[in-house]
Design a protein around this motif. Structure first.
Motif, PDB file in Angstrom:
ATOM      1  N   PHE A  97       0.836  -1.193   0.000  1.00 19.11           N
ATOM      2  CA  PHE A  97       0.000   0.000   0.000  1.00 19.11           C
ATOM      3  C   PHE A  97       0.878   1.252   0.000  1.00 19.11           C
ATOM      4  CE2 PHE A  97      -2.361  -3.410   1.979  1.00 19.11           C
ATOM      5  CZ  PHE A  97      -3.602  -3.325   1.371  1.00 19.11           C
ATOM      6  N   GLU A  98       0.709   2.088  -1.010  1.00 18.91           N
ATOM      7  CA  GLU A  98       1.400   3.369  -1.097  1.00 18.91           C
ATOM      8  C   GLU A  98       0.396   4.462  -0.702  1.00 18.91           C
ATOM      9  OE1 GLU A  98       3.461   6.303  -4.447  1.00 18.91           O
ATOM     10  OE2 GLU A  98       2.773   4.300  -5.006  1.00 18.91           O
ATOM     11  N   ILE A  99       0.518   4.959   0.521  1.00 23.85           N
ATOM     12  CA  ILE A  99      -0.446   5.907   1.074  1.00 23.85           C
ATOM     13  C   ILE A  99       0.043   7.322   0.786  1.00 23.85           C
ATOM     14  CG2 ILE A  99      -1.685   6.609   3.154  1.00 23.85           C
ATOM     15  CD1 ILE A  99      -0.991   3.850   4.340  1.00 23.85           C
ATOM     16  N   HIS A 100      -0.710   8.046  -0.014  1.00 24.17           N
ATOM     17  CA  HIS A 100      -0.272   9.367  -0.448  1.00 24.17           C
ATOM     18  C   HIS A 100      -0.387  10.386   0.687  1.00 24.17           C
ATOM     19  CE1 HIS A 100       0.077   7.966  -4.588  1.00 24.17           C
ATOM     20  NE2 HIS A 100      -1.068   7.332  -4.399  1.00 24.17           N
ATOM     21  N   ALA A 101       0.557  11.327   0.699  1.00 30.74           N
ATOM     22  CA  ALA A 101       0.698  12.269   1.818  1.00 30.74           C
ATOM     23  C   ALA A 101      -0.257  13.448   1.712  1.00 30.74           C
ATOM     24  CB  ALA A 101       2.142  12.767   1.871  1.00 30.74           C
ATOM     25  N   ASP A 102      -0.404  14.139   2.839  1.00 26.49           N
ATOM     26  CA  ASP A 102      -1.141  15.394   2.958  1.00 26.49           C
ATOM     27  C   ASP A 102      -2.549  15.307   2.380  1.00 26.49           C
ATOM     28  OD1 ASP A 102      -1.174  17.984   4.019  1.00 26.49           O
ATOM     29  OD2 ASP A 102      -0.784  18.873   2.048  1.00 26.49           O
ATOM     30  N   ALA A 103      -3.294  14.348   2.872  1.00 25.97           N
ATOM     31  CA  ALA A 103      -4.689  14.178   2.468  1.00 25.97           C
ATOM     32  C   ALA A 103      -5.597  14.971   3.404  1.00 25.97           C
ATOM     33  CB  ALA A 103      -5.066  12.704   2.504  1.00 25.97           C
ATOM     34  N   ALA A 104      -6.855  15.066   3.041  1.00 30.50           N
ATOM     35  CA  ALA A 104      -7.815  15.803   3.864  1.00 30.50           C
ATOM     36  C   ALA A 104      -7.858  15.259   5.291  1.00 30.50           C
ATOM     37  CB  ALA A 104      -9.198  15.745   3.220  1.00 30.50           C
ATOM     38  N   TRP A 105      -7.793  13.921   5.441  1.00 26.55           N
ATOM     39  CA  TRP A 105      -7.905  13.352   6.783  1.00 26.55           C
ATOM     40  C   TRP A 105      -6.698  13.653   7.674  1.00 26.55           C
ATOM     41  CZ3 TRP A 105      -4.141   9.683   7.761  1.00 26.55           C
ATOM     42  CH2 TRP A 105      -3.617   8.975   6.667  1.00 26.55           C
ATOM     43  N   ASP A 106      -5.594  14.104   7.077  1.00 23.00           N
ATOM     44  CA  ASP A 106      -4.451  14.523   7.881  1.00 23.00           C
ATOM     45  C   ASP A 106      -4.739  15.825   8.635  1.00 23.00           C
ATOM     46  OD1 ASP A 106      -2.387  12.560   7.370  1.00 23.00           O
ATOM     47  OD2 ASP A 106      -2.367  13.294   5.307  1.00 23.00           O
ATOM     48  N   HIS A 107      -5.793  16.533   8.238  1.00 20.29           N
ATOM     49  CA  HIS A 107      -6.111  17.833   8.822  1.00 20.29           C
ATOM     50  C   HIS A 107      -7.474  17.797   9.521  1.00 20.29           C
ATOM     51  CE1 HIS A 107      -2.620  19.778   6.900  1.00 20.29           C
ATOM     52  NE2 HIS A 107      -2.804  18.825   6.006  1.00 20.29           N
ATOM     53  N   LEU A 108      -7.783  16.659  10.072  1.00 25.29           N
ATOM     54  CA  LEU A 108      -9.017  16.486  10.824  1.00 25.29           C
ATOM     55  C   LEU A 108      -9.092  17.482  11.974  1.00 25.29           C
ATOM     56  CD1 LEU A 108     -11.491  14.462  11.211  1.00 25.29           C
ATOM     57  CD2 LEU A 108     -10.074  13.392  12.954  1.00 25.29           C
ATOM     58  N   GLU A 109     -10.260  18.105  12.136  1.00 31.52           N
ATOM     59  CA  GLU A 109     -10.494  18.999  13.263  1.00 31.52           C
ATOM     60  C   GLU A 109     -11.247  18.254  14.358  1.00 31.52           C
ATOM     61  OE1 GLU A 109     -12.632  22.293  11.684  1.00 31.52           O
ATOM     62  OE2 GLU A 109     -10.950  23.023  10.473  1.00 31.52           O
ATOM     63  N   ARG A 110     -10.937  18.588  15.592  1.00 29.37           N
ATOM     64  CA  ARG A 110     -11.612  17.922  16.701  1.00 29.37           C
ATOM     65  C   ARG A 110     -13.091  18.298  16.714  1.00 29.37           C
ATOM     66  NH1 ARG A 110      -9.914  18.132  23.118  1.00 29.37           N
ATOM     67  NH2 ARG A 110     -11.786  17.117  23.933  1.00 29.37           N
ATOM     68  N   PRO A 111     -13.984  17.312  16.643  1.00 26.96           N
ATOM     69  CA  PRO A 111     -15.410  17.627  16.617  1.00 26.96           C
ATOM     70  C   PRO A 111     -15.931  17.974  18.012  1.00 26.96           C
ATOM     71  CG  PRO A 111     -15.090  15.259  16.567  1.00 26.96           C
ATOM     72  CD  PRO A 111     -13.726  15.877  16.510  1.00 26.96           C
ATOM     73  N   ALA A 112     -16.988  18.761  18.045  1.00 24.69           N
ATOM     74  CA  ALA A 112     -17.594  19.152  19.316  1.00 24.69           C
ATOM     75  C   ALA A 112     -18.657  18.124  19.703  1.00 24.69           C
ATOM     76  CB  ALA A 112     -18.201  20.541  19.202  1.00 24.69           C
TER      77      ALA A 112
END
Length: 301
Positions: A97-112
């Motif tokens: 598996f080659e997992i590409h960098a800097d995806a949207a999920w890398d910038h997840l915000e903490r949910p309230a």
């Protein structure tokens, strides 16, 4: 899930992405795989992730969530970054598996949200400091079982990250290679490893050899042999399906040993389909019914 005790809510946090196989894209990511199975089983699951605003991979993620009855209310949209992608390289029945960098999920915000039930989290979703902080803040709120899926892959296999994740967890799901890596990094035996990180349970998946379930001080609580899959396609998502069934059983208060045996069979079934889940979500109704039929929680819990 309507019979018996009120199910414990489950929060699943981590990556949703698209696995790019040679014959086409498939929605994936271990947390997303787990969450979709849980939704199909009727478990009270909230999935927290992040995708691109409007890209093909993100649309595939949303379509798949809808097909399995998984709410998308916890999936954040990123205006600057694309939905995560993984290039799957297949050779001789082995997947790389080659997992590409800097995806949207890398910038997840903490949910309230509050997190008073079961929490599932992984190590891969912590590869970026932004998502790592959001994930850990949520996990620390967990008042029920905090189950870590220690996915040791490139970019998420540093000893420090593994140690910090283990310290957040009560239960850990790992495979044999990952357990050997932990022995090399930290402690040479299972009892010492569990004591070092105050772990209550370890779920060891062993592929075709089955599984083992350990309690405190490394005591074997349950185990099972592998289940043959005569129409084997690939093993993608098999471990995730095992975890999902276990979590669903914990949520419903089912006997843990019986739930593990069912999880073992479910994982074998997944090895007979392309990718982490069948295209037809209705096929999981039989597994939901089988889960409902399990006995209530017993001594192995």
């Amino acid at each position: 899930m309507t019979d018996g005790p009120v199910p414990i809510p489950i929060v699943v946090i981590g990556e949703a992405l698209v696995d790019q196989f040679r014959d086409g894209p498939v929605a994936g990511g271990a947390p997303f795989n787990v969450a979709r199975s849980l939704a199909a089983f009727g478990a009270p699951v909230q999935f927290i992730s992040r995708i691109g605003v409007d890209d093909a991979a993100g649309r595939l993620v949303l379509d798949s969530a809808a097909r399995f009855g998984l709410s998308t209310s916890g999936i954040q949209r990123d205006e600057q970054r694309a939905t995560g992608r993984v290039s799957v390289h297949e050779a001789g029945g082995v997947h790389r598996f080659e997992i590409h960098a800097d995806a949207a999920w890398d910038h997840l915000e903490r949910p309230a949200i509050s997190c008073g039930g079961i929490v599932y989290f992984g190590s891969l979703a912590q590869r970026h400091p932004v998502a790592r902080a959001a994930l850990r803040g949520l996990v620390k709120q967990g008042q029920g079982v905090r189950l870590l899926d220690l996915n040791l892959r490139a970019g998420a296999s540093e000893p420090m990250l593994a140690a910090e994740s283990l310290m957040l967890a009560d239960w850990v799901k790992i495979n044999e290679d990952e357990l050997d890596q932990l022995f090399d990094w930290f402690e040479p035996t299972l009892p010492e490893l569990m004591a070092r990180f105050a772990l209550k349970r370890i779920v060891l998946t062993r592929g075709a050899a089955g599984y083992a379930f350990y309690g405190e001080q490394g005591r074997l609580l349950a185990c099972g042999a592998g289940v043959a899959q005569p129409a084997f396609v690939d093993s993608v998502g098999a471990g995730d399906s095992f975890t999902a069934m276990l979590l669903a059983g914990l949520s419903l208060g089912r006997d843990v040993a019986a739930t593990l045996a069912l999880a073992n069979r479910y994982a074998a079934m997944i090895c007979g389909v392309r990718g982490p889940l069948p295209d037809d979500a209705t096929l999981l109704a039989l597994w939901r019914d089988a889960l409902q039929a399990l006995p209530a929680c017993g001594a192995a819990a």
